[in-house]
Design an enzyme around this catalytic site. Structure first.
Site, PDB file in Angstrom:
ATOM      1  N   MET A  30       0.850  -1.193   0.000  1.00 44.67           N
ATOM      2  CA  MET A  30       0.000   0.000   0.000  1.00 44.67           C
ATOM      3  C   MET A  30       0.892   1.251   0.000  1.00 44.67           C
ATOM      4  SD  MET A  30      -3.432  -0.929   2.060  1.00 44.67           S
ATOM      5  CE  MET A  30      -2.853  -0.625   3.710  1.00 44.67           C
ATOM      6  N   LEU A  33       6.774   2.922   1.536  1.00 42.65           N
ATOM      7  CA  LEU A  33       7.646   1.755   1.712  1.00 42.65           C
ATOM      8  C   LEU A  33       8.753   1.977   2.735  1.00 42.65           C
ATOM      9  CD1 LEU A  33       8.050   0.734  -2.045  1.00 42.65           C
ATOM     10  CD2 LEU A  33       6.240   0.119  -0.444  1.00 42.65           C
ATOM     11  N   HIS A  34       9.027   0.939   3.508  1.00 46.23           N
ATOM     12  CA  HIS A  34      10.108   0.974   4.489  1.00 46.23           C
ATOM     13  C   HIS A  34      11.020  -0.227   4.241  1.00 46.23           C
ATOM     14  CE1 HIS A  34       7.737  -2.136   6.371  1.00 46.23           C
ATOM     15  NE2 HIS A  34       6.722  -1.305   6.509  1.00 46.23           N
ATOM     16  N   GLY A  36      11.221  -3.038   5.504  1.00 42.79           N
ATOM     17  CA  GLY A  36      10.538  -4.336   5.419  1.00 42.79           C
ATOM     18  C   GLY A  36      10.081  -4.612   3.989  1.00 42.79           C
ATOM     19  N   HIS A  37       9.459  -3.610   3.360  1.00 44.76           N
ATOM     20  CA  HIS A  37       9.026  -3.776   1.961  1.00 44.76           C
ATOM     21  C   HIS A  37      10.237  -3.996   1.052  1.00 44.76           C
ATOM     22  CE1 HIS A  37       5.632  -1.061   3.417  1.00 44.76           C
ATOM     23  NE2 HIS A  37       4.970  -2.113   2.961  1.00 44.76           N
ATOM     24  N   GLN A  64     -10.409  -2.577   2.263  1.00 41.19           N
ATOM     25  CA  GLN A  64      -9.930  -3.265   3.467  1.00 41.19           C
ATOM     26  C   GLN A  64      -9.926  -2.346   4.689  1.00 41.19           C
ATOM     27  OE1 GLN A  64      -6.048  -4.100   1.408  1.00 41.19           O
ATOM     28  NE2 GLN A  64      -5.174  -3.819   3.436  1.00 41.19           N
ATOM     29  N   GLY A 154       4.947  -9.986   3.879  1.00 40.28           N
ATOM     30  CA  GLY A 154       5.728  -9.873   5.110  1.00 40.28           C
ATOM     31  C   GLY A 154       5.065 -10.658   6.240  1.00 40.28           C
TER      32      GLY A 154
HETATM   33  O1  PAF Z   1      -0.228  -5.790   3.456  1.00 42.87           O
HETATM   34  C1  PAF Z   1      -0.625  -4.860   2.715  1.00 42.87           C
HETATM   35  O2  PAF Z   1       0.056  -3.858   2.501  1.00 42.87           O
HETATM   36  C2  PAF Z   1      -2.002  -4.955   2.075  1.00 42.87           C
HETATM   37  O3  PAF Z   1      -2.908  -5.591   2.922  1.00 42.87           O
HETATM   38  C3  PAF Z   1      -1.978  -5.628   0.690  1.00 42.87           C
HETATM   39  C4  PAF Z   1      -1.530  -7.068   0.764  1.00 42.87           C
HETATM   40  C5  PAF Z   1      -1.057  -4.852  -0.240  1.00 42.87           C
HETATM   41  C6  PAF Z   1      -3.387  -5.611   0.079  1.00 42.87           C
HETATM   42  O4  PAF Z   1      -3.864  -4.319  -0.052  1.00 42.87           O
END
Ligand code: PAF
Length: 286
Positions: A30, A33-34, A36-37, A64, A154
């Site tokens: 989403m 980014l840090h 971990g990403h 979500q 993650g």
């Molecule tokens: O973990 C996330 O960042 C979100 O839940 C994902 C998997 C990108 C779905 O929107």
């Protein structure tokens, strides 16, 4: 590095790669980014090799988030994300719009969702009842657009990874779901885009999640303990030694996510803690 903004363009590109026999590694995010990403993107690159393709999606998925949650203030920094993706070796950023991902939703026409019915109950699903419906739906849609051979998630979102893995099996997605370890700050706080919301005082006290997991680990490594007793001691530690308020703590089998009554080494612990409007989650193997 290429930026793709429409679902149609993403799928067309993915079909080209498939025809060319190129391996595709995918990291759904989403954004904001840090490290971990970045570790997920680096792993995707390592796995697909130099001839393969690494795609990172950046999309703050509205379905979500519950209406009371932080969708509108969710942190965003496309320029920073773009730089981090390039440095980590991504080939493509998929950066779609809401209208592209949920066609007709603004006009009330969008009506298809994906629901995993077992692993998504309890924990995050208990506190955020519509959350996993949104996650499964967007991840399924992203899988259909990016057509990856492997997708990397993650471990901080342990339940999410379990739900996605189940969904990929149940819906016959021809791909591997991989999970990489949580990346932590030096003091043990799990990296999260939401850490940015914490006040300096709460940021210091937020190490309580990690401290609570270390305490539970030390206890069960001495002798098996009842989940009830561990829940009480965790609640006392979190509510007593920080400005946080425990939302839930659970002890469960790491694969099936079934709750255990007697906690032994190897069980998984997960907890969620509110710091004001910010909710942090973490988990660890005991
Ligand atoms: O973990 C996330 O960042 C979100 O839940 C994902 C998997 C990108 C779905 O929107």
């Amino acid at each position: 590095m290429r930026i793709v903004k429409t679902a149609a363009a993403m799928q067309k590109l993915a079909l080209t790669w498939r025809r060319e026999g190129r391996k595709v590694g995918f990291v759904p995010t989403m954004g904001y980014l840090h490290a971990g990403h970045v570790s997920l993107v680096t792993e995707a690159r390592r796995r697909v090799g130099l001839k393969g393709i690494v795609v990172v999606s950046i999309y703050v998925n509205p379905t979500q988030f519950a209406p009371t949650e932080d969708l509108s203030r969710y942190p965003r920094d496309f320029a920073g994300d773009r730089r981090r993706c390039a440095e980590a070796g991504a080939d493509v950023i998929f950066f779609p719009t809401d209208a592209g991902m949920y066609p007709g939703k603004a006009e009330g026409r969008y009506s298809t969702y994906v629901v995993e019915e077992r692993l998504s109950q309890g924990m995050e699903g208990g506190s955020r009842p519509t959350h996993f419906r949104g996650v499964s739906t967007i991840v399924a849609k992203l899988f259909n657009l990016v057509l990856p051979d492997l997708a990397i998630f993650g471990a901080k979102d342990w339940q999410q990874a379990a739900v996605v893995r189940r969904m990929a099996i149940d819906l016959n997605f021809p791909l591997k779901v991989l999970v990489r370890p949580t990346v932590r700050e030096k003091d043990g706080l799990a990296m999260s885009s939401r850490n940015k919301y914490l006040s300096p005082e709460d940021r210091e006290l937020a190490t309580v999640l990690h401290r609570a997991m270390s305490a539970a680990k030390a206890a069960v490594n001495l002798q098996p303990a009842s989940a009830k007793a561990l829940k009480s001691s965790t609640e006392a530690l979190v509510n007593g030694q920080s400005s946080g308020r425990l939302d839930y703590v659970e002890f469960f089998d790491p694969e099936t996510l079934e709750a255990v009554d007697v906690v032994k080494p190897g069980a998984q612990m997960a907890l969620a803690v509110h710091f004001g409007k910010t909710r942090l989650i973490d988990n660890a193997a005991l």
